[in-house]
Design an enzyme around this catalytic site. Structure first.
Site, PDB file in Angstrom:
ATOM      1  N   CYS A 199       0.705  -1.046  -0.009  1.00  0.00           N
ATOM      2  CA  CYS A 199       0.196   0.130   0.015  1.00  0.00           C
ATOM      3  C   CYS A 199       1.012   1.243  -0.084  1.00  0.00           C
ATOM      4  CB  CYS A 199      -1.007  -0.036   1.202  1.00  0.00           C
ATOM      5  SG  CYS A 199      -1.765   1.588   1.341  1.00  0.00           S
ATOM      6  N   CYS A 202      -0.756   4.537   2.109  1.00  0.00           N
ATOM      7  CA  CYS A 202      -0.810   4.226   3.779  1.00  0.00           C
ATOM      8  C   CYS A 202      -0.313   2.983   4.159  1.00  0.00           C
ATOM      9  CB  CYS A 202      -1.917   4.809   4.305  1.00  0.00           C
ATOM     10  SG  CYS A 202      -3.585   4.007   3.108  1.00  0.00           S
ATOM     11  N   SER A 203      -1.261   2.138   4.605  1.00  0.00           N
ATOM     12  CA  SER A 203      -0.781   0.697   5.091  1.00  0.00           C
ATOM     13  C   SER A 203      -1.973  -0.065   5.145  1.00  0.00           C
ATOM     14  CB  SER A 203      -0.116   0.888   6.371  1.00  0.00           C
ATOM     15  OG  SER A 203      -1.265   1.674   7.361  1.00  0.00           O
ATOM     16  N   CYS A 204      -2.824  -0.160   3.770  1.00  0.00           N
ATOM     17  CA  CYS A 204      -3.883  -0.998   3.714  1.00  0.00           C
ATOM     18  C   CYS A 204      -3.321  -2.372   3.625  1.00  0.00           C
ATOM     19  CB  CYS A 204      -4.525  -0.613   2.414  1.00  0.00           C
ATOM     20  SG  CYS A 204      -5.325   0.916   2.459  1.00  0.00           S
TER      21      CYS A 204
END
Lengths: 202, 233
Positions: free
Chosen positions: A109, A112-114
């Site tokens: 991702c 962000c940090s999906c």
């Protein structure tokens, strides 16, 4: 990866202050936060994805269903304890991508940090790092090499940037020589890195 | 939908757009680190954020947008979970869930190690119902195989990564119909949460995004209908 004691105390107090303010205002319940900590640290984790992978290796109908509509399959999975109080699970849109001799899949991702939190729990630290987010699309082969992945000649890399509502999980290849193993024994071979695509051979 | 800003518009990339950055070249940190949280407060803010989303206090898009609004020096000056703490606090204040006075009182109790008391919260275990909300039908402008140009979304919080802006890709599947993040953060009622847009999986040859890429490799992303323009064959 720890913050200095003074800074740690400050952050601990700030988090507690925010939690106190929200609970005093009746917006969230401490018991719900406690349960959420327990959910993501104890009840969820890579073993749930590993069990799906092992079943897919043994059951071709299940494998095809997973690749066609993992969300639909997930809605019918019995996740037992992991489903209890799992408020994220009904919203998880899962896509499973399959490794083959010709294709290696990697998930990132960059924005962000999906990550499929509601199934696999919280992501590893490296997955959230600036370095992984910046480099996984720019030079995936160099990143894979850092994880020790050596690709066969002719294998293409497919990088999946989780930019929207779907969360990705890799279906790794079944290791050779595992014909006699049970589904549970197979699941024990599957690592979290292999579900993200930073490991190829199990 | 208003017209999108031109792709690759002039101006520095915001801090969270890391994928186009050639100056970030560090080794991947913590490859063998199995711990998901390294300090108690990290687990607590993680769970507090997830609870706030589940209880409908904030949306994931609002949360991301608040992180994205951090100036570059703050973004890079904070650890990952410090950004989370900043964003949840900021958003709860902005949305009026708590006041600055509530926060000060909470701080006084936290400093005195007083424990918060549980209070009931709304349970939401399923996607929100849409009954009674008038929404337009979802339009799928593109079919599988269509060549599309990838552009920034129409709002302040769009989900077009820097690496893909302005490139042409091929639609490989329709993922489903979802709210548009650009509108969700605007908090304009039905248009935000209830209007649905087609979401497509789009693939781009890696060499189109990065000159030095391996010609065998492919980059894929999911992009909402308003982020796509028809591309010439």
């Amino acid at each position: 990866m720890t913050t200095p004691a003074g800074k740690r105390q400050e952050l601990t107090t700030r988090v507690a202050a925010l939690e106190n303010a929200l609970t005093a205002a009746g917006k969230v319940a401490t018991a719900d936060i406690d349960d959420t900590v327990d959910l993501y640290t104890n009840r969820l984790g890579p073993r749930l994805g590993a069990a799906m992978v092992a079943r897919a290796w043994c059951d071709d109908d299940y494998r095809r269903a997973l690749l066609a509509d993992a969300t639909g399959v997930l809605r019918e999975e019995d996740l037992g304890d992991a489903a209890r109080g799992n408020k994220g699970l009904p919203f998880l849109h899962l896509v499973v991508v399959e490794n083959t001799p010709a294709v290696h899949n990697v998930v990132v991702c960059t924005l962000c940090s999906c990550y499929p939190l509601a199934l696999l729990g919280a992501p590893p630290r490296w997955y959230k790092s600036d370095a992984y987010r910046a480099r996984a699309v720019r030079e995936p082969r160099a990143v894979l090499a850092e994880f020790g992945v050596r690709l066969e000649a002719g294998t293409s890399v497919r990088v999946w940037d989780s930019t929207a509502d779907c969360r990705y999980m890799v279906l790794p290849q079944r290791p050779p020589g595992t014909e006699g193993l049970t589904v549970d024994e197979l699941a024990a071979l599957v690592t979290v890195d292999s579900l993200i695509g930073t490991r190829r051979r199990l | 939908m208003q017209s999108s800003p031109p792709p690759n518009a002039a101006g520095p990339l915001p801090a969270f757009q890391l994928s186009g950055r050639h100056d970030i070249d560090d080794p991947i940190p913590g490859i063998d680190d199995a711990a998901r949280f390294h300090e108690g407060w990290e687990a607590r803010i993680f769970a507090l954020m997830r609870t706030a989303v589940a209880d409908g206090l904030i949306t994931t898009d609002e949360f991301r947008h608040t992180v994205e609004r951090l100036p570059a020096e703050s973004y890079h000056g904070m650890t990952y979970f410090e950004r989370w703490l900043h964003a949840v606090q900021q958003l709860c204040l902005e949305k009026g869930h708590i006041s600055a006075a509530d926060l000060a009182a909470g701080h006084a109790r936290a400093a005195a190690h007083a424990h918060a008391h549980p209070s009931p919260a709304a349970a939401s275990f399923a996607p929100r119902p849409e009954a009674g909300v008038q929404v337009p039908p979802v339009e799928e402008r593109f079919a599988v195989g269509a060549r599309v140009r990838l552009e920034d979304g129409p709002g302040a919080h769009h989900r077009m990564p820097a690496w893909a802006r302005g490139l042409t890709g091929v639609v490989t599947c329709v993922r489903g119909h979802f709210p548009l993040p650009d509108l969700v953060v605007d908090r304009r009622g039905a248009a935000g949460m209830h209007w649905r847009y087609a979401l497509y999986s789009v693939q781009v040859p890696a060499t189109d995004a990065f000159e030095d890429a391996d010609p065998r490799d492919v980059l894929a992303l999911d992009a909402y209908d308003p982020y796509l323009q028809e591309a010439a064959r």
